[in-house]
Motif scaffolding. Structure first.
Motif, mmCIF file in Angstrom:
data_model
loop_
_atom_site.group_PDB
_atom_site.id
_atom_site.type_symbol
_atom_site.label_atom_id
_atom_site.label_comp_id
_atom_site.label_asym_id
_atom_site.label_seq_id
_atom_site.Cartn_x
_atom_site.Cartn_y
_atom_site.Cartn_z
ATOM 1 N N VAL A 210 -3.704 3.809 -32.984
ATOM 2 C CA VAL A 210 -5.038 2.593 -33.174
ATOM 3 C C VAL A 210 -4.740 2.823 -31.197
ATOM 4 O O VAL A 210 -3.841 2.149 -30.643
ATOM 5 C CB VAL A 210 -4.343 1.646 -33.377
ATOM 6 C CG1 VAL A 210 -5.720 0.333 -33.160
ATOM 7 C CG2 VAL A 210 -4.569 2.314 -35.091
ATOM 8 N N HIS A 211 -5.930 2.075 -30.832
ATOM 9 C CA HIS A 211 -6.424 2.357 -29.613
ATOM 10 C C HIS A 211 -7.524 1.099 -29.015
ATOM 11 O O HIS A 211 -7.973 0.617 -29.947
ATOM 12 C CB HIS A 211 -7.141 3.240 -28.634
ATOM 13 C CG HIS A 211 -6.355 4.512 -28.356
ATOM 14 N ND1 HIS A 211 -5.428 4.786 -27.743
ATOM 15 C CD2 HIS A 211 -5.833 5.335 -29.585
ATOM 16 C CE1 HIS A 211 -4.956 6.247 -27.980
ATOM 17 N NE2 HIS A 211 -5.317 6.380 -29.370
ATOM 18 N N TYR A 212 -6.607 0.113 -27.930
ATOM 19 C CA TYR A 212 -7.007 -0.767 -27.296
ATOM 20 C C TYR A 212 -7.492 -1.078 -26.868
ATOM 21 O O TYR A 212 -6.919 -0.819 -25.940
ATOM 22 C CB TYR A 212 -6.077 -1.952 -28.046
ATOM 23 C CG TYR A 212 -4.779 -2.250 -28.403
ATOM 24 C CD1 TYR A 212 -4.660 -2.761 -26.701
ATOM 25 C CD2 TYR A 212 -4.189 -2.181 -28.887
ATOM 26 C CE1 TYR A 212 -3.298 -3.539 -26.461
ATOM 27 C CE2 TYR A 212 -2.701 -1.811 -28.342
ATOM 28 C CZ TYR A 212 -2.578 -3.197 -26.977
ATOM 29 O OH TYR A 212 -0.691 -2.868 -26.865
ATOM 30 N N ALA A 213 -8.733 -2.283 -26.163
ATOM 31 C CA ALA A 213 -8.679 -2.552 -24.713
ATOM 32 C C ALA A 213 -8.150 -4.796 -24.367
ATOM 33 O O ALA A 213 -8.267 -5.286 -25.049
ATOM 34 C CB ALA A 213 -9.801 -2.770 -24.044
ATOM 35 N N THR A 214 -7.236 -4.931 -23.456
ATOM 36 C CA THR A 214 -7.253 -5.969 -23.030
ATOM 37 C C THR A 214 -7.387 -6.526 -21.370
ATOM 38 O O THR A 214 -7.864 -5.228 -20.915
ATOM 39 C CB THR A 214 -5.489 -6.823 -23.306
ATOM 40 O OG1 THR A 214 -4.844 -6.027 -22.506
ATOM 41 C CG2 THR A 214 -5.286 -6.413 -24.938
ATOM 42 N N ALA A 215 -7.678 -7.490 -21.244
ATOM 43 C CA ALA A 215 -7.934 -8.275 -20.020
ATOM 44 C C ALA A 215 -7.044 -7.314 -19.173
ATOM 45 O O ALA A 215 -6.956 -7.230 -17.421
ATOM 46 C CB ALA A 215 -7.616 -10.201 -19.813
ATOM 47 N N GLY B 228 -5.303 -4.466 -19.601
ATOM 48 C CA GLY B 228 -5.520 -3.394 -19.990
ATOM 49 C C GLY B 228 -5.363 -2.476 -21.072
ATOM 50 O O GLY B 228 -5.304 -3.179 -22.321
ATOM 51 N N PRO B 229 -5.529 -1.007 -20.916
ATOM 52 C CA PRO B 229 -5.504 -0.577 -21.971
ATOM 53 C C PRO B 229 -4.549 -0.040 -22.767
ATOM 54 O O PRO B 229 -3.225 -0.657 -22.047
ATOM 55 C CB PRO B 229 -6.213 0.840 -21.913
ATOM 56 C CG PRO B 229 -5.543 1.297 -20.457
ATOM 57 C CD PRO B 229 -5.572 -0.270 -19.706
ATOM 58 N N GLY B 230 -3.977 -0.393 -24.491
ATOM 59 C CA GLY B 230 -2.581 -0.207 -25.102
ATOM 60 C C GLY B 230 -3.335 0.994 -25.490
ATOM 61 O O GLY B 230 -3.994 1.136 -26.407
ATOM 62 N N ALA B 231 -2.180 1.019 -27.131
ATOM 63 C CA ALA B 231 -2.406 2.495 -27.848
ATOM 64 C C ALA B 231 -0.593 1.328 -28.422
ATOM 65 O O ALA B 231 -0.069 1.625 -28.280
ATOM 66 C CB ALA B 231 -2.406 3.624 -27.778
ATOM 67 N N VAL B 232 -1.452 2.269 -30.114
ATOM 68 C CA VAL B 232 0.057 1.377 -30.926
ATOM 69 C C VAL B 232 -0.197 2.545 -32.529
ATOM 70 O O VAL B 232 -1.561 2.741 -33.129
ATOM 71 C CB VAL B 232 0.218 0.021 -31.594
ATOM 72 C CG1 VAL B 232 -1.215 -0.207 -32.377
ATOM 73 C CG2 VAL B 232 1.103 -0.432 -32.498
ATOM 74 N N PRO B 233 0.686 3.117 -33.185
ATOM 75 C CA PRO B 233 0.628 3.630 -33.711
ATOM 76 C C PRO B 233 0.196 2.781 -35.240
ATOM 77 O O PRO B 233 0.976 1.874 -35.678
ATOM 78 C CB PRO B 233 2.406 4.528 -34.649
ATOM 79 C CG PRO B 233 2.501 4.575 -32.233
ATOM 80 C CD PRO B 233 2.503 3.213 -32.420
ATOM 81 N N LEU B 234 -0.555 3.619 -36.453
ATOM 82 C CA LEU B 234 -1.002 3.020 -37.430
ATOM 83 C C LEU B 234 0.100 2.269 -37.908
ATOM 84 O O LEU B 234 0.122 0.962 -38.722
ATOM 85 C CB LEU B 234 -2.106 3.492 -38.197
ATOM 86 C CG LEU B 234 -2.052 2.327 -39.196
ATOM 87 C CD1 LEU B 234 -3.184 1.509 -38.030
ATOM 88 C CD2 LEU B 234 -2.900 3.812 -40.416
ATOM 89 N N ALA B 235 1.262 3.024 -38.111
ATOM 90 C CA ALA B 235 2.361 2.902 -38.845
ATOM 91 C C ALA B 235 3.114 1.330 -38.185
ATOM 92 O O ALA B 235 4.126 0.630 -39.043
ATOM 93 C CB ALA B 235 4.171 4.332 -38.984
ATOM 94 N N GLU B 236 2.520 1.416 -37.187
ATOM 95 C CA GLU B 236 3.497 -0.472 -36.665
ATOM 96 C C GLU B 236 2.147 -1.158 -36.317
ATOM 97 O O GLU B 236 2.485 -2.041 -35.250
ATOM 98 C CB GLU B 236 3.415 0.179 -35.370
ATOM 99 C CG GLU B 236 5.028 1.457 -35.511
ATOM 100 C CD GLU B 236 5.433 1.749 -33.969
ATOM 101 O OE1 GLU B 236 5.278 1.228 -32.485
ATOM 102 O OE2 GLU B 236 6.338 2.446 -33.625
ATOM 103 N N PHE B 237 0.786 -0.842 -36.885
ATOM 104 C CA PHE B 237 -0.134 -1.562 -36.625
ATOM 105 C C PHE B 237 -0.085 -2.846 -37.223
ATOM 106 O O PHE B 237 -0.502 -4.279 -37.067
ATOM 107 C CB PHE B 237 -1.544 -1.190 -36.809
ATOM 108 C CG PHE B 237 -2.597 -1.663 -36.001
ATOM 109 C CD1 PHE B 237 -3.392 -2.180 -34.809
ATOM 110 C CD2 PHE B 237 -3.517 -2.363 -37.204
ATOM 111 C CE1 PHE B 237 -4.268 -2.489 -34.686
ATOM 112 C CE2 PHE B 237 -4.644 -2.527 -36.836
ATOM 113 C CZ PHE B 237 -4.987 -3.335 -35.692
#
Length: 336
Positions: A176-181, A183-192
């Motif tokens: 899963v990829h996401y954006a925040t103020a 900058g961007p980030g990502a987290v495996p669905l297994a840890e989401f």
């Protein structure tokens, strides 16, 4: 329903900025879950930031052979995409099993991942619920829990995650990829999705204010031979009481690769890693499939009213893997 303000974002930075103006703001995608929760009083946002017009509606084949799926892709478009159907058929099947065509036309990939439990105690603001009001209790433990969790639950919450799509994504190691103020980030669905523990109100690993921008699926040749099977209490569209996403690569009767994930049994899509380990390198037989399911379900802790799910999931695993093994054998025979 509480009065709320509404703003429409046209780009990701704009959406993040709008959400930052109001502590009680929420992103609005298709609204197929959020709006229902607002009507019942479970969700009471002061501001809705509409993200449907963000440029996140594409599905693309990555250079490594995987897929990039934008967060605002509708479930209908996801299920119909030819590369999804060819490379990850279980994902298409899961999305089609999840809701009616009308709902799929509205629901988005990002919203699907963030949908909240359909536990009746959670949805009723007159009842206690640790997810809704931390520390208030979980009446489902001793109350109505027929459709609740048998894996990974706690005395603080036994609700299950409702997503069908998420089960297939879990089987194929989605990120899963996401954006925040910041900058961007990502987290495996297994840890989401966070473990329930004693903080069931903390559901995901997303940072505060984060906006999901997309999902990536890594290349997985085994996924081309995959299937999603869902059991529900009525023939029309309903939430699962148990489901399995499976992919199987069999060569000369031996399991070369396998992916398994369960739905409607835990607070998150449940990747069946113990079952996978038990199968790799072994025979592709119904007996082996059943033993692998037993290995995974050995840690199940059913409540008095939902012990049937242990047998249900075991039978689903055996049935789906047997079908995939037979199809693999037929393909081998046809090519000889």
């Amino acid at each position: 329903m509480r009065e709320f303000d509404y703003r429409r974002a046209s780009d990701v930075p704009g959406a993040l900025a709008l959400l930052g103006t109001e502590p009680e703001a929420r992103y609005l995608g298709g609204g197929t879950n959020l709006v229902d929760l607002m009507k019942s009083g479970v969700e009471r946002p002061a501001l809705l930031v509409d993200v449907r017009e963000l440029p996140l509606e594409r599905i693309e084949v990555a250079d490594d052979g995987g897929l990039r799926i934008g967060a605002t892709v509708t479930n209908s478009d996801l299920a119909a995409h030819p590369e999804v159907r060819r490379r990850y058929p279980a994902l298409t099947q899961a999305v089609l099993a999840g809701a009616s065509g009308q709902l799929r036309n509205m629901a988005t990939v990002g919203g699907n991942l963030l949908q909240r439990t359909r536990c009746a105690y959670f949805a009723d603001v007159s009842k206690a619920c640790n997810r809704r009001v931390p520390g208030s209790g979980c009446p489902a433990v001793t109350g109505e829990h027929r459709n609740h969790a048998i894996l990974g639950a706690s005395t603080h919450c036994v609700a299950v995650h409702p997503s069908d799509m998420g089960v297939a994504l879990a089987a194929f190691d989605a990120v899963v990829h996401y954006a925040t103020a910041d900058g961007p980030g990502a987290v495996p669905l297994a840890e989401f999705y966070l473990p329930v523990g004693d903080t069931p109100h903390r559901e995901t690993a997303l940072p505060p204010g984060a906006l999901i921008t997309g999902v990536t699926l890594p290349p997985a040749p085994v996924a081309a031979a995959s299937r999603y099977r869902k059991v529900r209490e009525r023939a029309s569209y309903a939430f699962a009481i148990g489901s399995v996403a499976a992919a199987l690569d069999v060569r000369d009767g031996v399991v070369h690769d396998v992916r398994l994930a369960f739905g409607a049994v835990a607070s998150r899509p449940w990747r069946a890693q113990a079952a996978e380990r038990a199968l790799i390198g072994g025979p592709a037989t119904a007996e082996a499939f059943g033993a692998a399911a037993d290995a995974e379900l050995a840690v199940a802790e059913p409540l008095p009213g939902n012990g049937y799910k242990v047998t249900l999931i075991r039978n689903l695993v055996v049935a789906v893997l047997t079908e995939l093994a037979e199809e693999s054998w037929q393909t081998e025979e046809a090519t000889r």
